[in-house]
Design a protein around this motif. Sequence first.
Motif, PDB file in Angstrom:
ATOM      1  N   GLY A   1       1.322  -1.800  -0.167  1.00 26.13           N
ATOM      2  CA  GLY A   1      -0.180   0.047   0.174  1.00 26.13           C
ATOM      3  C   GLY A   1       0.907   1.287   0.030  1.00 26.13           C
ATOM      4  O   GLY A   1       0.784   2.414  -0.309  1.00 26.13           O
ATOM      5  N   LYS A   2       2.206   1.041   0.684  1.00 24.59           N
ATOM      6  CA  LYS A   2       2.670   1.916   0.337  1.00 24.59           C
ATOM      7  C   LYS A   2       3.533   2.886  -0.231  1.00 24.59           C
ATOM      8  O   LYS A   2       4.305   3.647  -0.895  1.00 24.59           O
ATOM      9  CB  LYS A   2       3.764   2.124   2.036  1.00 24.59           C
ATOM     10  CG  LYS A   2       3.154   2.439   2.679  1.00 24.59           C
ATOM     11  CD  LYS A   2       4.281   2.377   4.759  1.00 24.59           C
ATOM     12  CE  LYS A   2       5.691   1.845   3.971  1.00 24.59           C
ATOM     13  NZ  LYS A   2       6.442   1.941   4.841  1.00 24.59           N
ATOM     14  N   GLY A   3       3.869   1.539  -1.818  1.00 27.27           N
ATOM     15  CA  GLY A   3       4.350   1.692  -2.896  1.00 27.27           C
ATOM     16  C   GLY A   3       4.936   0.567  -2.989  1.00 27.27           C
ATOM     17  O   GLY A   3       5.663  -0.890  -2.371  1.00 27.27           O
ATOM     18  N   TYR A   4       6.573   0.788  -3.859  1.00 24.22           N
ATOM     19  CA  TYR A   4       7.248  -0.452  -4.455  1.00 24.22           C
ATOM     20  C   TYR A   4       8.448   0.356  -3.484  1.00 24.22           C
ATOM     21  O   TYR A   4       9.079   1.211  -3.129  1.00 24.22           O
ATOM     22  CB  TYR A   4       7.706   0.181  -5.875  1.00 24.22           C
ATOM     23  CG  TYR A   4       8.808  -0.624  -6.335  1.00 24.22           C
ATOM     24  CD1 TYR A   4       9.108  -1.960  -5.688  1.00 24.22           C
ATOM     25  CD2 TYR A   4       9.547  -0.114  -7.395  1.00 24.22           C
ATOM     26  CE1 TYR A   4      10.288  -2.654  -6.506  1.00 24.22           C
ATOM     27  CE2 TYR A   4      10.733  -0.768  -8.011  1.00 24.22           C
ATOM     28  CZ  TYR A   4      11.140  -1.903  -7.883  1.00 24.22           C
ATOM     29  OH  TYR A   4      11.826  -3.017  -8.307  1.00 24.22           O
ATOM     30  N   ASP A   5       9.069  -1.015  -3.122  1.00 28.59           N
ATOM     31  CA  ASP A   5      10.204  -0.721  -2.352  1.00 28.59           C
ATOM     32  C   ASP A   5      10.991  -1.931  -1.819  1.00 28.59           C
ATOM     33  O   ASP A   5      10.888  -2.152  -2.682  1.00 28.59           O
ATOM     34  CB  ASP A   5       9.714   0.326  -1.170  1.00 28.59           C
ATOM     35  CG  ASP A   5      11.214   0.969  -0.147  1.00 28.59           C
ATOM     36  OD1 ASP A   5      12.384   0.883  -0.381  1.00 28.59           O
ATOM     37  OD2 ASP A   5      10.873   2.133   0.628  1.00 28.59           O
ATOM     38  N   GLY A   6      11.671  -2.567  -0.251  1.00 27.29           N
ATOM     39  CA  GLY A   6      12.499  -4.095  -0.345  1.00 27.29           C
ATOM     40  C   GLY A   6      13.344  -4.095   0.687  1.00 27.29           C
ATOM     41  O   GLY A   6      13.269  -1.944   1.357  1.00 27.29           O
ATOM     42  N   LEU A   7      14.258  -4.469   1.120  1.00 26.96           N
ATOM     43  CA  LEU A   7      14.777  -4.618   1.817  1.00 26.96           C
ATOM     44  C   LEU A   7      15.476  -5.491   2.423  1.00 26.96           C
ATOM     45  O   LEU A   7      16.157  -6.334   1.410  1.00 26.96           O
ATOM     46  CB  LEU A   7      13.781  -4.834   3.605  1.00 26.96           C
ATOM     47  CG  LEU A   7      12.681  -6.594   3.050  1.00 26.96           C
ATOM     48  CD1 LEU A   7      13.842  -7.861   4.082  1.00 26.96           C
ATOM     49  CD2 LEU A   7      11.436  -6.529   4.113  1.00 26.96           C
ATOM     50  N   ILE A   8      16.090  -5.605   3.017  1.00 25.34           N
ATOM     51  CA  ILE A   8      17.997  -6.063   3.275  1.00 25.34           C
ATOM     52  C   ILE A   8      17.637  -7.223   4.240  1.00 25.34           C
ATOM     53  O   ILE A   8      17.863  -6.906   5.133  1.00 25.34           O
ATOM     54  CB  ILE A   8      19.213  -5.508   2.640  1.00 25.34           C
ATOM     55  CG1 ILE A   8      19.327  -4.660   1.455  1.00 25.34           C
ATOM     56  CG2 ILE A   8      20.289  -6.447   3.164  1.00 25.34           C
ATOM     57  CD1 ILE A   8      20.441  -3.971   0.989  1.00 25.34           C
ATOM     58  N   ILE A   9      17.686  -8.147   4.245  1.00 27.37           N
ATOM     59  CA  ILE A   9      18.271  -9.181   4.512  1.00 27.37           C
ATOM     60  C   ILE A   9      19.552  -9.375   5.263  1.00 27.37           C
ATOM     61  O   ILE A   9      20.012 -10.183   4.468  1.00 27.37           O
ATOM     62  CB  ILE A   9      17.322 -10.340   5.332  1.00 27.37           C
ATOM     63  CG1 ILE A   9      16.247  -9.358   5.228  1.00 27.37           C
ATOM     64  CG2 ILE A   9      17.351 -11.217   6.528  1.00 27.37           C
ATOM     65  CD1 ILE A   9      14.347 -10.872   4.677  1.00 27.37           C
ATOM     66  N   ALA A  10      20.270  -9.861   6.682  1.00 25.18           N
ATOM     67  CA  ALA A  10      21.694 -10.078   6.894  1.00 25.18           C
ATOM     68  C   ALA A  10      22.007 -11.075   7.769  1.00 25.18           C
ATOM     69  O   ALA A  10      21.588 -11.278   8.823  1.00 25.18           O
ATOM     70  CB  ALA A  10      22.328  -8.998   6.503  1.00 25.18           C
ATOM     71  N   VAL A  11      22.696 -12.425   8.084  1.00 26.21           N
ATOM     72  CA  VAL A  11      22.654 -12.961   8.514  1.00 26.21           C
ATOM     73  C   VAL A  11      24.299 -12.570   9.037  1.00 26.21           C
ATOM     74  O   VAL A  11      25.316 -13.257   8.408  1.00 26.21           O
ATOM     75  CB  VAL A  11      22.504 -14.030   8.838  1.00 26.21           C
ATOM     76  CG1 VAL A  11      22.948 -15.281   7.280  1.00 26.21           C
ATOM     77  CG2 VAL A  11      22.365 -15.245  10.414  1.00 26.21           C
ATOM     78  N   VAL A  12      24.842 -12.310  10.329  1.00 24.52           N
ATOM     79  CA  VAL A  12      26.209 -12.580  10.677  1.00 24.52           C
ATOM     80  C   VAL A  12      26.611 -13.813  10.842  1.00 24.52           C
ATOM     81  O   VAL A  12      25.927 -14.673  11.529  1.00 24.52           O
ATOM     82  CB  VAL A  12      26.281 -12.037  11.918  1.00 24.52           C
ATOM     83  CG1 VAL A  12      27.825 -11.761  12.661  1.00 24.52           C
ATOM     84  CG2 VAL A  12      25.803 -10.449  12.104  1.00 24.52           C
TER      85      VAL A  12
END
Length: 225
Positions: free
Chosen positions: A212-223
């Motif tokens: 609903g907020k639009g086009y975006d994304g996220l990064i997920i990283a593990v140590v």
Amino acid sequence: MPKKASEIWKQVDRYFADALIAPSDGFDDALDANRTANLPAIDVTPLQGKFLEILVRATGSKRILEIGTLGGYSTLWLARAIPNNGLVVTLELEPRHAEIAQKNLEVAGLADRVELRIGPAAQTLATLVREPAAPFDFIFIDADKASYPEYLQWSLKLSRPGTLIVADNVVRDGKVIDSENPDPNIQGVRRLTEMLSAEPRLSATALQTVAGKGYDGLIIAVVLH
């Protein structure tokens, strides 16, 4: 973005939120309070908040660091996911935002699980390292994007092998691919991505999202170590 596509994204968001998030579980009072206070409309969506909760529960995280509180909406989802002896340390620059967040936490009955620190995140993170704070199991970065590389460096100092790090709003409506874009938020995300690529202690991926907020994304990283 095409108007038709954005409207479909909103409708799909509403469909899944109505089906998967009970009204009593969605922290609607906090969203209402944030709107009434005229806070920037940049909270995670209810579905994204539930996603954070699921990640925390799936990893068994007890100690969480959140960089960027705003009105505390994402903080609520994180705090609900931890056990009673867990702790969310959340960092907010603006005292007024922190005041609203504290009230939202109290209304939800979760204030006892949250430690809210006010001030520039880089300074607060440095304080956590000096204390020293015990390593965090889960770190959510959702503050000024230009400083994401610096926040990642501090996060590594406050993590342990197995810590999950999530950075929000990294796609920037697709503009992240434009290396010449002068927007410091975009350049911050690009530097973050370069750091992740070169950092042997981390394994990371990126997910594009539409909502609903639009086009975006996220990064997920593990140590890793």
